[in-house]
Scaffold this motif. Structure first.
Motif, mmCIF file in Angstrom:
data_model
loop_
_atom_site.group_PDB
_atom_site.id
_atom_site.type_symbol
_atom_site.label_atom_id
_atom_site.label_comp_id
_atom_site.label_asym_id
_atom_site.label_seq_id
_atom_site.Cartn_x
_atom_site.Cartn_y
_atom_site.Cartn_z
ATOM 1 N N ASP A 15 -37.353 -70.762 -17.267
ATOM 2 C CA ASP A 15 -36.274 -70.084 -17.996
ATOM 3 C C ASP A 15 -36.392 -70.262 -19.501
ATOM 4 O O ASP A 15 -36.627 -71.378 -19.984
ATOM 5 C CB ASP A 15 -34.916 -70.681 -17.590
ATOM 6 C CG ASP A 15 -34.565 -70.368 -16.160
ATOM 7 O OD1 ASP A 15 -35.336 -69.669 -15.480
ATOM 8 O OD2 ASP A 15 -33.501 -70.848 -15.722
ATOM 9 N N LYS A 31 -31.533 -58.493 -9.446
ATOM 10 C CA LYS A 31 -32.414 -59.648 -9.673
ATOM 11 C C LYS A 31 -32.245 -60.615 -8.522
ATOM 12 O O LYS A 31 -31.121 -61.068 -8.252
ATOM 13 C CB LYS A 31 -32.050 -60.319 -11.003
ATOM 14 C CG LYS A 31 -32.691 -61.687 -11.261
ATOM 15 C CD LYS A 31 -32.323 -62.192 -12.665
ATOM 16 C CE LYS A 31 -32.656 -63.665 -12.875
ATOM 17 N NZ LYS A 31 -32.224 -64.131 -14.218
ATOM 18 N N CYS A 74 -28.623 -70.419 -7.881
ATOM 19 C CA CYS A 74 -28.923 -71.635 -8.646
ATOM 20 C C CYS A 74 -27.637 -72.273 -9.147
ATOM 21 O O CYS A 74 -27.550 -73.488 -9.303
ATOM 22 C CB CYS A 74 -29.861 -71.316 -9.811
ATOM 23 S SG CYS A 74 -31.398 -70.559 -9.278
ATOM 24 N N TYR A 111 -41.139 -69.328 -8.701
ATOM 25 C CA TYR A 111 -40.922 -70.443 -7.774
ATOM 26 C C TYR A 111 -42.217 -70.912 -7.130
ATOM 27 O O TYR A 111 -42.232 -71.901 -6.400
ATOM 28 C CB TYR A 111 -39.890 -70.052 -6.706
ATOM 29 C CG TYR A 111 -38.494 -70.046 -7.303
ATOM 30 C CD1 TYR A 111 -37.714 -71.202 -7.282
ATOM 31 C CD2 TYR A 111 -37.988 -68.917 -7.937
ATOM 32 C CE1 TYR A 111 -36.457 -71.223 -7.870
ATOM 33 C CE2 TYR A 111 -36.736 -68.920 -8.528
ATOM 34 C CZ TYR A 111 -35.971 -70.084 -8.488
ATOM 35 O OH TYR A 111 -34.740 -70.111 -9.084
ATOM 36 N N ASP A 149 -33.076 -64.118 -7.208
ATOM 37 C CA ASP A 149 -33.524 -65.449 -7.607
ATOM 38 C C ASP A 149 -33.988 -66.228 -6.368
ATOM 39 O O ASP A 149 -33.837 -65.749 -5.229
ATOM 40 C CB ASP A 149 -32.373 -66.161 -8.331
ATOM 41 C CG ASP A 149 -32.864 -67.119 -9.394
ATOM 42 O OD1 ASP A 149 -34.039 -67.515 -9.347
ATOM 43 O OD2 ASP A 149 -32.058 -67.480 -10.282
ATOM 44 N N TRP A 157 -27.345 -64.173 -18.841
ATOM 45 C CA TRP A 157 -27.573 -65.586 -18.544
ATOM 46 C C TRP A 157 -27.814 -66.505 -19.738
ATOM 47 O O TRP A 157 -27.102 -67.471 -19.932
ATOM 48 C CB TRP A 157 -28.694 -65.784 -17.511
ATOM 49 C CG TRP A 157 -28.849 -67.241 -17.228
ATOM 50 C CD1 TRP A 157 -29.845 -68.067 -17.660
ATOM 51 C CD2 TRP A 157 -27.935 -68.072 -16.507
ATOM 52 N NE1 TRP A 157 -29.623 -69.356 -17.242
ATOM 53 C CE2 TRP A 157 -28.449 -69.382 -16.539
ATOM 54 C CE3 TRP A 157 -26.716 -67.832 -15.841
ATOM 55 C CZ2 TRP A 157 -27.800 -70.457 -15.925
ATOM 56 C CZ3 TRP A 157 -26.074 -68.902 -15.235
ATOM 57 C CH2 TRP A 157 -26.610 -70.199 -15.282
HETATM 58 C C1 GLA Z 1 -32.403 -69.515 -12.515
HETATM 59 C C2 GLA Z 1 -32.999 -68.282 -13.167
HETATM 60 C C3 GLA Z 1 -32.248 -67.937 -14.427
HETATM 61 C C4 GLA Z 1 -30.775 -67.723 -14.099
HETATM 62 C C5 GLA Z 1 -30.220 -68.946 -13.410
HETATM 63 C C6 GLA Z 1 -28.811 -68.709 -12.897
HETATM 64 O O1 GLA Z 1 -32.589 -70.661 -13.292
HETATM 65 O O2 GLA Z 1 -34.359 -68.467 -13.442
HETATM 66 O O3 GLA Z 1 -32.793 -66.795 -15.027
HETATM 67 O O4 GLA Z 1 -30.667 -66.593 -13.288
HETATM 68 O O5 GLA Z 1 -31.019 -69.323 -12.296
HETATM 69 O O6 GLA Z 1 -28.275 -69.800 -12.266
#
Ligand code: GLA
Length: 435
Positions: free
Chosen positions: A219, A156, A129, A194, A158, A34
């Motif tokens: 992030d 993972k 996201c 979140y 999200d 990412w």
């Molecule tokens: C969120 C997550 C990131 C990544 C993005 C991908 O922001 O926290 O780590 O996975 O989504 O869109």
């Protein structure tokens, strides 16, 4: 009575560790797409960098051939933007056919053939996201089974486009669903990130039972400011966070950006050292095809990896915060060894910090300080005053042990720390104020 015991046992078992998958007894290590490669899906104009199977097989080749795998960097993790915009006719997620023509199952097998593991990404809301199909509550079991069918090793989950009550149902449900597939799939939860990362909204006891790791905070971006804000948040909240971590359950301050564009050499050493102190997952997000020798040396530093991978899995803490910008971090390791990191947030010049182990709460005795970056060794007593010279936004990182305990070559060996049983051939005992 026997019936009572039976009932009691099953109640206890039923309510104990939900995520009983035995995975990640030490923090996971690997590579994650990412931060460095984001949602670049333009394979036509940017074929080397777009999110495609080529990117992941390229990184796998580098991990397997450039000495990373042997150090423990084994996960190759896909993040957002891997999937097709539509589910297939059976309602299953599917990879984008143009960018992943051989499919995820083949990609897993590619990893497994090289002693690596594959991770994948999903989101418990309507969309990821990045706007790709999500995994809402009614799709959780199906998607968990799909990932297991694809022989994926880590997932993972999200939280974009989901609300608090959906998350409260969805994160535990996915944990159960992954377990129910029978395939060991490590589970990374973004849930706490979140919900602000702190109690009472976040229940770390529950997270430890259902997830192997979890993102607590925002992030990471490719900048020193971003690293610093993460470091500050994690250590400001260490009383809540440190007890939550342990073998099989880790706080995740997000990816290592060492090897990218935003950090100086000193700042790179700082990120690696503090991620080691935090017992953080070590997922690099960088381009292993073009990484500099300096960045590689930091990421492949066996002493730092050894600190990170200590089997006790105790998350370290900040123990000193001087008003003038010097901070000291400490992590206890097995065999009465510990790690100390001296960090400078100053911006003037290398700061000569005067201290002693006694001032840092060490017990009376003789100690060896082994510098993780210079490999220099110093013998001190607890009360011996010594000076560390810490560069602006840099660190000095020590392993602290009994005088005969540790040498560099044997401290870390394939993820295992060794006991106090060897000689340090390279030791050269310098006067205490050498640093
Ligand atoms: C969120 C997550 C990131 C990544 C993005 C991908 O922001 O926290 O780590 O996975 O989504 O869109």
């Amino acid at each position: 009575m026997r019936l009572f015991l039976l009932v009691l046992t099953s109640v206890l078992c039923g309510t104990s560790v939900a995520l009983d998958n035995g995975l990640m007894r030490t923090p996971p290590m690997g590579w994650l797409a990412w931060e460095r490669f984001r949602c670049d899906i333009d394979c036509y104009n940017d074929p080397k960098n777009c999110i495609s199977e080529t990117l992941f097989t390229d990184m796998a080749d580098r991990l397997a051939e450039d000495g990373w795998r042997e150090l423990g960097y084994v996960y190759v993790n896909i993040d957002d933007c891997w999937s097709s915009m539509e589910r297939d006719q059976q309602g299953r997620l599917q990879a984008d056919p143009k960018r992943f023509p051989m499919g995820i199952r083949n990609l897993s097998q590619y990893m497994h053939a090289r002693g690596l593991k594959l991770g994948i990404y999903g989101d418990m809301g309507s969309h990821t996201c990045g706007g790709y199909p999500g995994t809402p509550l009614d799709k959780i079991e199906l998607d968990a089974q799909t990932f297991a069918d694809w022989e994926v090793d880590m997932f993972k989950f999200d939280g974009c486009y989901s609300n608090a009550s959906e998350q409260e149902k969805g994160y535990p449900l996915m944990s159960k669903a992954l377990n129910a597939t029978g395939r060991p799939i490590a589970y990374s939860c973004s849930w706490p990130a979140y919900q602000g990362g702190l109690p009472p909204k976040v229940n770390y006891t529950q997270l430890g039972k259902i997830c192997n790791l979890w993102r607590n905070y925002g992030d990471i971006q490719d900048s020193w400011g971003s690293v610093l804000s993460i470091v500050d948040w994690f250590f400001d909240n260490q009383d809540v966070l440190a007890p939550a971590a342990g073998p099989g359950r880790w706080n995740d301050p997000d990816m290592l950006i060492v090897g990218d564009f935003g950090l100086s050499l000193d700042q790179s050493q700082t990120q690696m050292s503090l991620w080691a102190i935090m017992a953080a997952p070590l997922f690099m997000s960088n381009d292993l095809r073009t990484i500099s020798a300096d960045a590689r040396r930091i990421l492949q530093n066996k002493v730092l990896i050894g600190i990170n991978q200590d089997p006790l899995g105790i998350q370290g803490r900040r123990i000193v915060k001087e008003k003038y910008g010097i901070e000291v971090f400490w992590r206890p390791l097995q065999n009465n060894v510990s790690a100390l990191v001296f960090f400078s947030r100053r911006s003037d010049m290398p700061y000569r910090y005067h201290t002693s182990l006694k001032k840092l709460n060490y017990a009376t005795g003789n100690y060896k300080l082994f510098d993780a970056f210079t490999s220099r060794t110093t013998l001190v007593k607890d009360a011996t005053d010594f000076v560390v010279s810490v560069n602006p936004s840099g660190v000095v990182t020590f392993l602290v042990s009994a005088p005969a305990t540790i040498n560099r070559r044997q401290f870390y060996n394939g993820g295992k720390l060794h006991g106090p049983s060897f000689e340090d051939a390279e030791e050269n005992s310098l006067p205490p104020v050498f640093l």
